[in-house]
Design a protein around this motif. Structure first.
Motif, PDB file in Angstrom:
ATOM      1  N   ASN A  81      -3.786  -8.912 -13.881  1.00  0.00           N
ATOM      2  CA  ASN A  81      -2.626  -8.062 -14.170  1.00  0.00           C
ATOM      3  C   ASN A  81      -1.516  -8.793 -14.916  1.00  0.00           C
ATOM      4  N   TYR A  82      -1.256 -10.028 -14.482  1.00  0.00           N
ATOM      5  CA  TYR A  82      -0.148 -10.758 -15.100  1.00  0.00           C
ATOM      6  C   TYR A  82      -0.615 -11.703 -16.201  1.00  0.00           C
ATOM      7  N   MET A 112      -1.887  -8.469 -19.904  1.00  0.00           N
ATOM      8  CA  MET A 112      -0.629  -8.467 -20.649  1.00  0.00           C
ATOM      9  C   MET A 112      -0.742  -9.314 -21.911  1.00  0.00           C
ATOM     10  N   SER A 163       4.548  -8.884 -25.335  1.00  0.00           N
ATOM     11  CA  SER A 163       3.997  -9.488 -24.125  1.00  0.00           C
ATOM     12  C   SER A 163       4.498 -10.896 -23.888  1.00  0.00           C
ATOM     13  N   GLN A 166       5.980  -5.317 -15.467  1.00  0.00           N
ATOM     14  CA  GLN A 166       4.807  -5.348 -14.596  1.00  0.00           C
ATOM     15  C   GLN A 166       5.235  -5.456 -13.122  1.00  0.00           C
ATOM     16  N   GLU A 180       6.499  -2.162 -11.933  1.00  0.00           N
ATOM     17  CA  GLU A 180       5.378  -1.256 -11.667  1.00  0.00           C
ATOM     18  C   GLU A 180       4.791  -1.512 -10.277  1.00  0.00           C
ATOM     19  N   ASP A 181       4.645  -2.806  -9.959  1.00  0.00           N
ATOM     20  CA  ASP A 181       4.108  -3.167  -8.640  1.00  0.00           C
ATOM     21  C   ASP A 181       5.019  -2.657  -7.525  1.00  0.00           C
TER      22      ASP A 181
END
Lengths: 299, 319, 557
Positions: free
Chosen positions: B277-278, B282, C490, C499, C502-503
């Motif tokens: 995910n990270y 990305m 990014s 991100q 979102e979590d």
């Protein structure tokens, strides 16, 4: 007296054993039977849920949906070829290295073991591996299925541990007979290792049979190098395409939405992919279920 | 590097070396049988490690190696200063230790029990059935488990109500603290049969004469299991144990991801999913590589420690 | 000055020749734009990577596919991803080896950063009359950025598409509204009352317990069913995780809005009162579908395509009264639903030519041909005399039955295969003869409605579901398109913050809904604090800049 008590103890044990095994069997056979039932059930009806061991509305459509793809024959051939070749070469090389590393007197044993075992715990990452494959000119070749994973440390250590459990005296007696290391490997170790070699063969074969990512990465441009699992994965991706991601969902393109339900296709694909393994399995199974008689080898 | 010790080192002190050299010459077949594969594995597994340099860069695909920006240890600092990382690490270790304890001992026991079956056809059938779930993907298995544990007609709740153990269905999937157990049991269900194959093979290698001799001596079944079967597969058990300990931090994410839901996320997220995910998702390849390096270092340390401990205690080891 | 201009032209020409390599096609370009010259029909294979699978792709072996090869000489070889497409794109970028055409969706920036796309602007200028016609003024929206005005890809979505059906909303079974005698359905209270009344009257359906409202929160689907509706029912338009006010044009991470607290509080109330399915946050998508298909779920909050499958199953089982109507339910009556607000043309994704392509001129000509009326009609209507005929200058589909009944229709005929992701006119756009390029029409949609559906609509004085929603004309066209298409680079901190947020959202929102209502306010405050700590305002600042740049780029002719 003692013999009798062991006997009744043994009968009791057997009753428990068989009861236990049957219940384990029921629990573990269920998922597969469930998949089988769903694969023969009409897709739209499957959406309603409640399919357990038997299809409610029988159909072959979920299989037809797979077999309309015409390159499955080429894919099947390639999969068989890579499985057979990859398994033979993989088992042979792992057994050879395993034998060498099982020799406690071998002077480079420790170092070579170290070189191999480390590979289980690191990876350079997908990008450098890709570049390596490209620079070795393995892209768009059949060999990319066989060569990169040919030597696998895990297989080596499993076989070695098996050899470690064998009585060493066999080797020693051979040595006195004047056989060299290569001959000992071929004449004594290989035949004795049948159960573990069959096991490793199974692992490699299933791995080869099921792999599709290498086809996707390296050979997706060569239609005649495609593999069965890759084609099946494509079909599955096809059916889930309409709902595979939020991005996709936003595009809301009706042409891409599903016609057959992903659950049904996944079920029929699982069966199609697993069936060949089940057919071949008994031939390997006999080696590690029945055991072997050492006496035959000794004489 | 390790090879050099084994192969010839020409210009060193003659006497000691000579004996080693002559041993090496004696073992020339062993070298022939292993060195090509060592070279092989160096090419396919060690050379790509240059990719680890990415962890020290702000890697952008398409730029050449020299064009990349170097950032030192920034990616590692970012990882260790992230509180979320420790939560994810906790979950990973918890689930992998549980699976090491359960998912490792049960297949051994299962193999031994299978071996006690005397009816050969039944034995073969049972063995075949037990490994079948291995071929059913996690997507399907996770779906089955969620349905079985559902409050809306799930079989587990219905059973518990039928025997009056509970009077209201339990939301099994909504309790974070139960999640690790559910994952461990599901994994056991799916992989027990498959993982027992290795031990079954090891048992097949045991000299049948040993059993016959024990029978003559009047040893009961438990005695035979204890004194013949278990010692016979000991090397395999130990080696599998050592190798698995090295994998404690890398347990994949598929089953946790598919069985999990947003309510249990604090218990279900594992390291590999975090990296996905990270990192890759990305486009942060450098960060992903940095986590990979940390993971590898921890793995190798665990491996070396367990190898040493086992060597001392049980005299079995991989290196 | 003039000298410099000539010099620039020479450089450009040289660059073009460099790019095109050995082709001589560009010599006779003057004549060959609209009608392809003989030279241009030389057989050529164009390789392509598309991130989206088109299940109907038939290796150009269908009648339409063959026709395309016949007319252009082009054979397309399309590669689709099976695993994570991002990996394949990254590998292409890292190795510098690309197929000729790439459709990379959100990953296009990886290729742009690696210099993998060529600038199409000069090529379109020379060889793209049909491309220019198809995109019209929106051609500007294809430009990459203010600093780099290159055009790297041709936008994918239908241009000027008309929206005829609502995409998201609140759903109620037709039997519910019918039994309650078509009550007013405007706000959350109306929706709740309808479910409550019906559920009290019918605690079971077909012997199974009635479910008032069920949601699906599995992985990304949580956005469709739980979080996006919070924006929609509080007067926001679909901008992903953003709420952007028409006037101030300030982007706000939408969960920070006090209105949404009210919405989630209502969900919490629905859960506490047992009107919401307790499994809403733990069930898998197939369980969700199975429940809907069992006919005992009274209400949904979702995107339409998410429950298409179970609806189809219900229709097949002969129970159309158990399918759903879609209503613009709002937090209160003063708010307006913006489902139909026009985003203009969303150009975020598209198909581009890579630097590995040997003959970009030939390829842009092919893309231009795909934009031509001839190709658009071929792709949508099929082959004249086979799939349609022309009567009094009007195209009439002749195989409608097959189209509707044969699931393999697209694959067999090739119709529709060469639309998405290639450039295309949207539904409802008309050609010079006044007929639409696509065959879809409002009439077609209405014909497909079931009897109970028509009945319900007539009681609300509507012919289509869109009639219940505010019209597009009531809102301004969004000058930024759809904000969810704006990428946060990014390698910036913002991407990580996003991100993390979102979590947090995925964990905290379900948590506050299933906990006791007494805790709701405290949990909401804690949720806000967590977002604060993760850097939500920093992200808003960064996004504000990106949004401004986008507005400037797109509205500056």
């Amino acid at each position: 007296m003692a013999a009798k008590s062991t006997n009744s103890e043994s009968v009791l044990f057997d009753i428990f054993l068989y009861a236990f095994m049957i219940s384990v069997g029921i629990v573990t056979v269920y998922p597969f039977l469930n998949v089988l039932a769903i694969s023969f059930n009409q897709a739209m009806d499957t959406v309603r849920g409640g399919i357990y061991l038997w299809p409610r509305i029988f159909t072959l459509d979920n299989y037809k949906e797979i077999f309309i793809y015409n390159n499955l024959i080429v894919a099947f051939k390639n999969s068989v070829l890579r499985t057979v070749l990859g398994t033979l070469l993989g088992v042979f090389s792992a057994a050879m290295v395993a034998y060498v590393l099982s020799r406690k007197d071998f002077i480079a044993r420790k170092q070579i073991s170290f070189v191999f075992v480390l590979t289980l715990y690191f990876s350079g990452g997908i990008i450098p591996v890709y570049m390596l494959i490209r620079d070795l000119h393995l892209m768009n070749t059949f060999w990319v299925y066989i060569l990169p994973g040919l030597v696998n440390a895990w297989n080596i250590f499993v076989i070695r541990s098996y050899i470690d459990g064998l009585p060493i005296s066999l080797q020693e007696s051979a040595k006195i007979d004047g056989a060299n290391d290569l001959a000992i490997f071929f004449r004594i170790i290989l035949p004795l290792c049948k159960p573990v070699l069959a096991t490793i063969a199974l692992f490699i074969a299933v791995g080869q049979w099921n792999s599709w990512f290498d086809t996707f990465l390296y050979n997706s441009n060569s239609d005649d190098l495609t593999t069965l699992q890759y084609e099946l994965m494509k079909i599955l991706a096809n059916t889930t395409a309409g709902a595979s991601s939020a991005d996709m969902a936003r595009s809301g393109n009706p042409e891409l939405t599903t016609r057959v339900s992903p659950e049904s296709i996944r079920a029929s694909i699982t069966i199609v992919a697993t069936l060949p393994i089940l057919v071949v399995y008994p031939f390997l199974q006999k080696y590690f279920v029945q055991g072997l008689t050492l006496g035959a080898v000794k004489s | 590097m390790a090879m050099e010790n084994g192969t010839a080192l020409p210009n060193t002190t003659p006497k000691r070396r000579k004996s080693k050299w002559s041993v090496a010459l004696e073992q020339k077949y062993l070298f022939f049988m292993s060195v090509p594969f060592v070279i092989w594995i160096i090419i396919f597994n060690y050379i790509p490690v240059w990719g680890w340099t990415m962890a020290f860069q702000k890697f952008r695909p398409g730029l050449s190696f020299r064009e990349q920006t170097w950032v030192g240890f920034d990616n590692f600092v970012a990882l260790f200063s992230e509180p979320h990382f420790y939560l994810v690490l906790r979950n990973t270790l918890a689930m992998s230790i549980m699976s090491l304890v359960v998912g490792y001992t049960v297949p051994v026991l299962f193999a031994i029990l299978l071996n006690e079956l005397r009816h050969m056809a039944f034995k073969r059938t049972m063995q075949t059935i037990s490994y079948l779930p291995h071929f059913v993907s996690w997507v399907v298995v996770a779906g089955l488990i969620t349905k079985m544990l559902s409050t809306d007609g799930g079989i587990v709740n219905q059973l518990l109500i039928a025997i009056h153990a509970i009077d209201k269905p339990i939301q099994f999937m909504a309790h974070g603290e139960w999640f690790w157990g559910i994952v461990t049991m599901s994994d056991l269900w799916k992989e027990m049969g498959w993982n027992s194959i290795i031990y079954l093979a090891a048992i097949s290698g045991i000299d049948p004469e040993l059993y016959d001799a024990a029978k003559v001596d009047g040893a009961g079944r438990f005695k035979r299991i204890w004194h013949i079967t278990l010692p016979g597969i000991r090397p395999t058990i130990m080696v599998m144990m050592i190798l698995s300990i090295g994998w404690l931090t890398s347990i994949g994410f598929e089953k946790q991801f598919l069985l999990g839901n947003s309510i249990v996320q604090d218990y279900s997220e594992v390291l590999d999913l975090y990296v996905l995910n990270y990192g890759i998702k990305m486009g942060r390849f450098s960060f992903g590589t940095a986590v990979g390096i940390v993971n590898s270092i921890v793995s190798i340390m665990l491996l070396l420690i367990s190898n040493r401990v086992f060597k001392r205690w049980t005299n079995e080891s991989v290196i | 000055m003039g000298n410099a201009k000539t010099w620039a032209a020479v450089t450009l020409a040289a660059a073009l020749i460099g790019l095109t390599g050995c082709t001589n096609a560009n010599k006779n370009e003057g004549a060959s734009v609209a009608t392809t010259s003989g030279d241009d029909k030389k057989p050529i294979t164009i390789t392509m990577f598309s991130e989206d699978l088109n299940s109907n792709y038939e290796n150009m072996q269908s009648p339409v596919g063959k026709k395309i090869t016949e007319l252009t000489g082009v054979t397309l070889k399309i590669d689709y991803p099976v695993g994570d497409p991002k990996q394949k794109i990254a590998l292409m970028a890292a190795s510098g080896e690309y197929p000729d055409l790439i459709f990379a969706k959100n990953d296009s920036n990886l290729i742009v950063n690696a210099g993998g796309f060529i600038d199409l602007a000069p090529l379109i200028d020379k060889y793209g009359p049909n491309i220019k016609k198809l995109y019209g003024d929106y051609l500007n929206r294809l430009r990459w950025s203010k600093d780099n005005p290159a055009i790297y890809f041709l936008g994918t979505y239908g241009v000027n598409e008309k929206q005829w059906e609502p995409k998201d909303g609140f759903m109620l079974q037709h039997q519910v509204v019918k039994e309650l005698n078509y009550p007013k359905l405007k706000n959350l209270q109306d929706f709740e009352n309808a479910i409550k009344t019906f559920k009290e009257k019918h605690p079971t359906i077909n012997g199974q317990p009635t479910i008032g409202l069920t949601l699906i929160a599995e992985d990304w689907r949580i956005a469709q069913s739980v979080t996006n509706p919070a924006v929609f029912s509080t007067g926001g338009s679909d901008d992903g995780e953003w709420y952007i006010d028409d006037k101030t044009q300030k982007p706000v991470f939408h969960y920070t809005r006090p209105e949404e607290k009210e919405y989630f509080k209502w969900l919490n109330h629905m859960y506490a009162t047992g009107l919401m399915d307790p499994e809403s946050f733990t069930q898998k998508y197939d369980q969700y579908k199975a429940k809907i298909a069992s006919g005992r779920v009274l209400g949904l909050i979702d995107s339409r395509w998410q429950y298409q499958e179970p609806e189809q199953a219900l229709k097949q089982a002969g129970k159309p009264e158990l399918t759903y109507g879609i209503y613009p339910i709002m937090l209160n009556d003063s708010l307006k639903n913006r489902n139909f607000q026009d985003a203009g043309y969303s150009a975020g994704w598209g198909i581009g030519i890579s630097k590995s392509a040997k003959d970009p001129v030939r390829i842009i000509k092919f893309l231009d041909w795909l934009c031509s009326d001839e190709a658009q009609i071929l792709n949508n209507w099929g082959i004249e005399g086979v799939n349609y005929k022309v009567e009094n200058g009007k195209r009439v589909v002749t195989d409608m039955d097959l189209r509707n009944s044969d699931p393999q229709y697209g694959k067999k005929t090739g119709i529709g295969v060469y639309g998405y992701p290639f450039p295309q006119y949207g539904n409802g756009v008309k050609d010079s003869s006044g007929q639409t390029y696509t065959i879809k029409s409002e009439q077609q949609i209405m014909d497909a409605y079931t009897a109970p559906e028509k009945d319900v609509l007539s009681h609300y004085n509507a012919k289509m579901w869109q009639d219940l929603f505010p019209k597009a004309s009531e809102f301004p066209v969004k000058p930024w398109g759809a904000a969810w298409q704006i990428n946060i680079p990014s390698d910036t901190e913002g991407a990580v913050i996003f991100q993390k947020l979102e979590d947090i959202v995925r964990k905290r929102i379900p948590e506050m809904i299933i906990k006791s209502p007494d805790n709701f306010d405290a949990l909401w405050d804690q949720f806000q604090r967590e977002m604060d700590q993760a850097g939500v305002h920093k992200l808003e600042g960064q996004f504000d800049q990106l949004l401004k740049q986008r507005i400037e780029l797109w509205n500056n002719k």
